[in-house]
Enzyme design. Structure first.
Site, mmCIF file in Angstrom:
data_model
loop_
_atom_site.group_PDB
_atom_site.id
_atom_site.type_symbol
_atom_site.label_atom_id
_atom_site.label_comp_id
_atom_site.label_asym_id
_atom_site.label_seq_id
_atom_site.Cartn_x
_atom_site.Cartn_y
_atom_site.Cartn_z
ATOM 1 C CG ASN A 9 -1.672 1.269 1.415
ATOM 2 O OD1 ASN A 9 -1.812 2.046 0.467
ATOM 3 N ND2 ASN A 9 -2.194 1.508 2.610
ATOM 4 C CE LYS A 11 0.364 3.443 4.784
ATOM 5 N NZ LYS A 11 0.155 3.583 6.202
ATOM 6 C CG HIS A 94 -5.799 1.852 4.953
ATOM 7 N ND1 HIS A 94 -5.371 2.789 5.868
ATOM 8 C CD2 HIS A 94 -4.785 0.961 4.814
ATOM 9 C CE1 HIS A 94 -4.134 2.465 6.263
ATOM 10 N NE2 HIS A 94 -3.760 1.367 5.634
ATOM 11 C CD GLU A 96 -2.885 5.463 6.634
ATOM 12 O OE1 GLU A 96 -2.855 5.575 5.400
ATOM 13 O OE2 GLU A 96 -1.956 4.962 7.293
ATOM 14 C CD GLU A 166 -3.651 -2.683 7.189
ATOM 15 O OE1 GLU A 166 -2.521 -2.920 6.753
ATOM 16 O OE2 GLU A 166 -4.262 -1.622 6.951
ATOM 17 N N GLY A 172 2.226 2.049 10.681
ATOM 18 C CA GLY A 172 3.149 3.174 10.544
ATOM 19 C C GLY A 172 3.851 3.547 11.832
ATOM 20 C CB SER A 212 5.072 -2.045 11.894
ATOM 21 O OG SER A 212 4.606 -0.735 12.161
HETATM 22 C C1 PEP Z 1 -0.828 0.023 5.871
HETATM 23 O O1 PEP Z 1 -0.839 1.177 5.508
HETATM 24 O O2 PEP Z 1 -1.728 -0.731 5.493
HETATM 25 C C2 PEP Z 1 0.248 -0.432 6.748
HETATM 26 C C3 PEP Z 1 0.164 -1.629 7.273
HETATM 27 O O3 PEP Z 1 1.285 0.432 6.964
HETATM 28 P P1 PEP Z 1 2.712 0.100 7.642
HETATM 29 O O4 PEP Z 1 3.189 -1.187 7.055
HETATM 30 O O5 PEP Z 1 3.573 1.255 7.301
HETATM 31 O O6 PEP Z 1 2.462 -0.050 9.109
#
Ligand code: PEP
Length: 248
Positions: A9, A11, A94, A96, A166, A172, A212
């Site tokens: 992803n 972003k 997601h 976000e 998630e 993040g 992460s």
């Molecule tokens: C994501 O944006 O779906 C995500 C898991 O981000 P990160 O791997 O940076 O934590």
């Protein structure tokens, strides 16, 4: 045996020329890998990604779409538009999007239904905040998110959907869920799907962990029985993403 699926992803990162550079570096490293691989790129990068990935085993994904077919929805992108550009997957709900753009379980469900109508594979995101986890609400919350996201989805369509668990506190932040924490929730999501659609679909649906994930922690997460790959944010923006896809 479920084939693992690893999706990046990106972003709001990478201009079209930067996207082309990264894709060209990654193709030789992940094209023949065992897991399915998807690059979920920003909308404006999609035509370039589709062109670069033509004839490879790597799929193009989008990060969002609107549920309406077309019309006066300034700034939105429809499923038809994505499909025509060769998009195969679309991330829906997601955290976000939920946090900054007021997406709800209801809008997630509408988008899932529209995506399926247009032969796009939804990657449906769910997961709890730190506060919800500390209050012991994780499993109930995730069950509710999944039940709503799958409302009016047929069994046939449900089997092809990808679910991404998630935990918001792990996105993040560099704070990865332990493999036991991630497995507990992914197993519970599978149980929820079993309650909705039965054993066979529960056994075949793919559930990713996201939060992460990096080349160091990928293989232990992927060793868990109910974790079928990952949705990767930050670590998908570098060539090291290949080390996650080619985990050992
Ligand atoms: C994501 O944006 O779906 C995500 C898991 O981000 P990160 O791997 O940076 O934590």
């Amino acid at each position: 045996m479920r084939t693992k699926i690893i999706a990046g992803n990106w972003k709001m990162n990478k201009t079209p020329s930067e996207a082309v550079d990264l894709i060209r570096s990654l193709i030789p490293l992940v094209n023949d890998s065992d897991p399915d691989v998807v690059f979920c790129v920003p909308f404006v990068d999609i035509p370039y990604a589709s062109e670069e990935l033509k004839g490879t085993n790597i799929a193009v994904g989008a990060q969002n779409m609107h549920w309406e077919e077309k019309g006066a929805f300034t700034g939105e992108i429809s499923a038809d538009m994505l499909y025509e550009l060769g998009v195969e997957y679309v991330i829906i709900g997601h955290s976000e999007r939920r946090q900054y753009f007021a997406e709800t379980d209801e809008s997630v469900n509408k988008k899932v239904l529209t995506a399926l109508d247009h032969e796009l594979i939804p990657i449906v995101c769910c997961g709890e905040t730190l506060e919800q986890r500390e209050n012991g609400d994780t499993l109930d919350l995730v069950r509710g998110q999944i039940e709503k996201a799958f409302e009016n989805v047929s069994a046939e369509d449900a089997a092809g959907i990808i679910i991404a668990y998630e935990p918001i506190w792990a996105i993040g932040t560099g704070k990865v869920a332990t493999k036991e924490q991630a497995e507990e929730v992914c197993a519970y999501i599978r149980l929820t799907i079993r309650d909705l659609y039965g054993e066979e679909i529960a056994d075949s649906i793919r559930i990713q962990y996201g939060g992460s994930v990096n080349p160091e922690n990928a293989s232990e997460l992927f060793s868990m029985p109910d974790i079928d790959g990952a949705l990767v944010g930050g670590a998908s923006l570098k060539v090291d993403f290949a080390d996650i896809v080619n985990y050992k």
